[in-house]
Design an enzyme around this catalytic site. Structure first.
Site, PDB file in Angstrom:
ATOM      1  N   ASP A 157       0.845  -1.101  -0.026  1.00 22.25           N
ATOM      2  CA  ASP A 157       0.156   0.195   0.130  1.00 22.25           C
ATOM      3  C   ASP A 157       0.873   1.279   0.198  1.00 22.25           C
ATOM      4  O   ASP A 157       2.142   1.073   0.255  1.00 22.25           O
ATOM      5  CB  ASP A 157      -0.898  -0.044   1.316  1.00 22.25           C
ATOM      6  CG  ASP A 157      -1.740   1.321   1.477  1.00 22.25           C
ATOM      7  OD1 ASP A 157      -2.447   1.772   0.634  1.00 22.25           O
ATOM      8  OD2 ASP A 157      -1.777   1.806   2.572  1.00 22.25           O
TER       9      ASP A 157
ATOM     10  N   ASP B 186      -0.264   5.206   0.720  1.00 23.41           N
ATOM     11  CA  ASP B 186      -0.350   6.345   1.787  1.00 23.41           C
ATOM     12  C   ASP B 186      -0.372   5.493   3.135  1.00 23.41           C
ATOM     13  O   ASP B 186      -0.811   4.427   3.437  1.00 23.41           O
ATOM     14  CB  ASP B 186      -1.986   6.657   1.647  1.00 23.41           C
ATOM     15  CG  ASP B 186      -1.784   7.595   0.414  1.00 23.41           C
ATOM     16  OD1 ASP B 186      -0.790   7.945  -0.298  1.00 23.41           O
ATOM     17  OD2 ASP B 186      -2.855   7.836   0.045  1.00 23.41           O
TER      18      ASP B 186
HETATM   19 MG   LIG Z   1      -2.633   3.206   3.693  1.00 23.22          MG
END
Ligand SMILES: [Mg+2]
Length: 255
Positions: free
Chosen positions: A21, A23
């Site tokens: 992932d 962010d």
């Molecule tokens: Mg995230």
């Protein structure tokens, strides 16, 4: 009472690919989003003569929601009603979608002006993994993933990026559905069991569990270790650097 059989998590040393992932895992992008919301609503609320925008508003009305829902909630809190509009609205249209698109423009402007640095521990983990010959991909719901990666100086490390734009184009369901992660694994010709999912959100580790990935690593940036484990993380760390020694060893050149 029977307990469901749990798969045995793979060892990091035995896996073939890391699916990250973005962010909150590779970059501290939440701060950039918070500043972008402030750039949108501080002048907007002032112009409407209502209570000024504060950081508390971000947590109360915006955080964790899809962008347009966040706009609507914040406006409701100030008694401002706007037509929804459509996602094609221009950033200066006075609609919910228009304001949402303006927030996106402010996000890009924030990145341009102030940049974003990868988490140092994540960068070291990533670099070691690549040196060890692991495949790496980014799997993010964000439509801004490529610009964030480029700004952070790590876009060229990732041959595969499955972001919000790819998901929409290919009709892939978002997290906690495993579809975007499975798509990334497929692009390397690998099965889920051969790949590791690295996530900081409960919906993300859930996607890892739902896809039966070999290992699901939770990075605790505030979600909490217990919540991450409950939603499917096999391992939880606060810094990916803690797992560097468990990566496969880089191939030693014998020439
Ligand atoms: Mg995230």
């Amino acid at each position: 009472m029977t307990t469901p059989t749990r798969r045995t998590p793979a060892r990091l040393a035995d896996t073939r690919a890391l699916l990250f992932d973005l962010d909150g895992v590779l970059t501290p992008t939440a701060d950039v989003h918070m500043r972008a919301w402030s750039r949108l609503f501080t002048p907007y609320l002032e112009a409407h003569g209502v209570a000024p925008y504060t950081q508390a508003d971000y947590f109360a009305f915006i955080d964790g929601k899809p962008r347009y829902d966040g706009v609507r909630s914040l406006l409701e809190s100030r008694g401002i009603e706007l037509p929804l509009g459509t996602p094609d609205d221009a950033p200066d249209d006075d609609t919910v979608c228009g304001l949402g698109n303006r927030k996106n423009a402010e996000f890009t402007a924030e990145l341009d002006e102030h940049g974003v640095e990868p988490y140092p521990g994540s960068l070291r983990f990533l670099t070691t993994a690549i040196e060890a010959g692991l495949h790496v991909a980014v799997v993010s719901s964000s439509a801004n993933a490529v610009v964030v990666l480029r700004t952070a100086g790590i876009l060229d490390r990732f041959p595969v990026v499955v972001d919000g734009l790819v998901a929409r184009q290919d009709g892939l369901a978002g997290k906690p559905a495993p579809d975007t992660y499975l798509d990334a694994a497929g692009r390397f010709g690998l099965t889920a069991a051969e790949c590791v999912v690295v996530e900081d959100a409960t919906s993300g580790v859930e996607a890892g569990r739902n896809g039966a990935f070999g290992l699901v690593i939770g990075v605790d940036r505030g979600a909490g270790a217990d919540a991450l484990r409950e939603h499917g993380a096999d391992v939880v760390v606060t810094d990916l650097a803690d797992l560097i020694t468990e990566l496969p060893q880089p191939a030693v050149s014998t020439t």
